[in-house]
Write a protein that holds these residues in place. Structure first.
Motif, short mmCIF file in Angstrom:
data_model
loop_
_atom_site.label_atom_id
_atom_site.label_comp_id
_atom_site.label_asym_id
_atom_site.label_seq_id
_atom_site.Cartn_x
_atom_site.Cartn_y
_atom_site.Cartn_z
N MET A 288 17.70 54.87 45.79
CA MET A 288 18.14 53.78 46.66
C MET A 288 19.50 53.29 46.21
SD MET A 288 16.19 50.20 47.49
CE MET A 288 16.88 49.04 48.66
N ASN A 289 20.37 53.03 47.16
CA ASN A 289 21.72 52.59 46.85
C ASN A 289 21.86 51.09 47.05
OD1 ASN A 289 22.49 55.21 46.29
ND2 ASN A 289 23.15 55.60 48.40
N THR A 290 22.74 50.51 46.28
CA THR A 290 23.09 49.11 46.44
C THR A 290 24.60 49.01 46.47
OG1 THR A 290 22.83 46.89 45.51
CG2 THR A 290 23.10 48.70 43.94
N SER A 291 25.13 47.83 46.58
CA SER A 291 26.58 47.68 46.68
C SER A 291 27.03 46.46 45.89
CB SER A 291 27.02 47.54 48.14
OG SER A 291 26.47 46.38 48.72
N VAL A 292 28.27 46.55 45.40
CA VAL A 292 28.92 45.45 44.69
C VAL A 292 30.31 45.28 45.31
CG1 VAL A 292 27.66 45.81 42.53
CG2 VAL A 292 29.83 47.00 42.92
N PRO A 293 30.91 44.10 45.21
CA PRO A 293 32.23 43.91 45.81
C PRO A 293 33.33 44.61 45.03
CG PRO A 293 31.53 41.92 44.67
CD PRO A 293 30.35 42.85 44.66
N CYS A 294 34.31 45.10 45.75
CA CYS A 294 35.50 45.69 45.14
C CYS A 294 36.22 44.63 44.32
CB CYS A 294 36.41 46.28 46.22
SG CYS A 294 38.01 46.88 45.60
N ARG A 295 36.71 45.01 43.14
CA ARG A 295 37.37 44.05 42.25
C ARG A 295 38.63 43.47 42.86
NH1 ARG A 295 38.32 40.39 40.20
NH2 ARG A 295 38.69 39.78 38.04
N LEU A 296 39.27 44.19 43.77
CA LEU A 296 40.52 43.73 44.35
C LEU A 296 40.33 43.09 45.72
CD1 LEU A 296 43.70 43.79 43.93
CD2 LEU A 296 43.65 45.70 45.53
N CYS A 297 39.81 43.86 46.68
CA CYS A 297 39.76 43.39 48.06
C CYS A 297 38.42 42.77 48.44
CB CYS A 297 40.10 44.52 49.03
SG CYS A 297 38.88 45.86 49.05
N GLY A 298 37.36 43.01 47.67
CA GLY A 298 36.06 42.41 47.96
C GLY A 298 35.17 43.20 48.89
N LEU A 299 35.64 44.34 49.41
CA LEU A 299 34.81 45.16 50.27
C LEU A 299 33.68 45.80 49.46
CD1 LEU A 299 37.48 46.89 52.52
CD2 LEU A 299 35.94 45.03 53.15
N PRO A 300 32.55 46.11 50.09
CA PRO A 300 31.40 46.64 49.32
C PRO A 300 31.66 48.03 48.78
CG PRO A 300 30.97 46.71 51.69
CD PRO A 300 32.24 45.93 51.52
N VAL A 301 31.21 48.24 47.54
CA VAL A 301 31.29 49.54 46.88
C VAL A 301 29.86 50.01 46.63
CG1 VAL A 301 32.15 50.83 44.90
CG2 VAL A 301 33.45 48.88 45.78
#
Length: 330
Positions: A1-14
């Motif tokens: 299962m995958n999850t996401s965290v915000p990009c350190r710069l722009c905040g988009l999900p990684v």
């Protein structure tokens, strides 16, 4: 299962794997562009971890140039390996990103203000997105860039403005005389004043062997102080500027050591000057700045010689050939 965290710069999900998450999830990026821009912000001291990166001028200009994704635009771009085609076969990247044509013109220019190879990468990506630019090559080591552009759709002035919006200065090749003249003037003034400071310092040091009155010490020391002040703060300005930028970002380099040494010697001498003491070392502070400037000049001269040699070498490439066929044997 995958999850996401915000990009350190722009905040988009990684997207990350929940089974094998990375050890540090606070410094993940959605694309290589965000990673490069984040590195530039940290290296140049334009921002730190406590500020909102999306409010910096560099972030806005990179979004406008298409180098990094727009946080308001949705999902981050999918990274693609540029060394493979759709069938998975490796291939050599094409020299021109937008096709070539007979009416493309070459343009070479120098770029000042680049801190690291990431700066060259951002400039290259921004110019690749610019309208009318077919090919871009930016070299951090030589501070030079070359493009091929369509004169109908763009112009050198527009290309330079694209570079300057990112915070750099673009100058056509052969017009760097003003910058080099300014550096030569700085070195000349520093060398002239340092020699005079050295001569006056020898007179002050004679006080260790003969008795000098406080008035005599002041008459010799105050001119040395005035000239050393110009050397330390005017001659050493480029060194001090880079030193403080490195300290702000937590990555002090050689310039920080030079600044610390020259400032410590200078202010120590100023203290003893006010006490009418002969323990004055303005010559040491001035000579340190002079030696560094001479080293920088020799380094730049070597880089210019190498660049000129490479330019002469590539100019030997023939631009015309004679094709021999059965129909035209000669």
């Amino acid at each position: 299962m995958n999850t996401s965290v915000p990009c350190r710069l722009c905040g988009l999900p990684v997207k990350i794997s929940s089974k094998h998450p990375p050890e540090d999830t606070s410094a993940l990026f959605c694309c290589s562009g965000c990673r490069m821009v984040y590195s530039m912000l940290m290296e140049s001291g334009m921002a730190d971890d406590s500020v909102d990166f999306t409010q910096t001028e560099l972030f806005k200009e990179c979004v406008a140039a298409g180098v990094i994704p727009d946080p308001a635009g949705g999902e981050p771009p999918e990274e693609k390996d540029e060394t493979e085609d759709e069938t998975g076969t490796e291939f050599e990247p094409a020299p021109f990103s937008r096709g070539d044509s007979d009416h493309l013109l070459p343009l070479g220019f120098t770029i000042s203000g680049m801190w690291c190879p990431a700066c060259a990468w951002v400039v290259e990506k921004a110019l690749q997105k610019a309208d009318g630019v077919a090919a871009v090559s930016c070299n951090f080591s030589s501070d030079r860039a070359r493009v091929r552009y369509d004169p109908v759709r763009t112009s050198p002035e527009k290309i330079f403005k694209t570079v300057e919006k990112l915070g750099y200065k673009a100058v056509p090749l052969g017009r760097e005389t003003k910058k080099k003249t300014g550096e030569f003037v700085r070195l000349s003034v520093t060398a002239f004043l340092t020699m005079n400071v050295m001569m006056l310092s020898w007179a002050v040091y004679s006080g260790f062997f003969i008795d000098l009155s406080p008035i005599s010490v002041r008459m010799i020391a105050w001119p040395a102080f005035a000239m050393a002040t110009v050397v330390v703060f005017y001659g050493g300005y480029p060194i001090h500027r880079r030193a403080f930028a490195g300290i702000r970002t937590g990555r002090p380099g050689m310039e920080a050591l030079i600044t610390a040494g020259s400032f410590a010697t200078y202010f120590y001498s100023v203290f003893h000057l006010l006490e009418s003491s002969i323990h004055l070392y303005f010559d040491a502070a001035s000579m340190l700045i002079l030696l560094v400037l001479i080293g920088k000049m020799l380094e730049q001269s070597a880089k210019d010689s190498i660049a000129e040699g490479l330019s002469d070498f590539f100019s030997l490439v023939p631009k015309k050939v004679n094709i021999i066929t059965d129909r035209f044997p000669t």
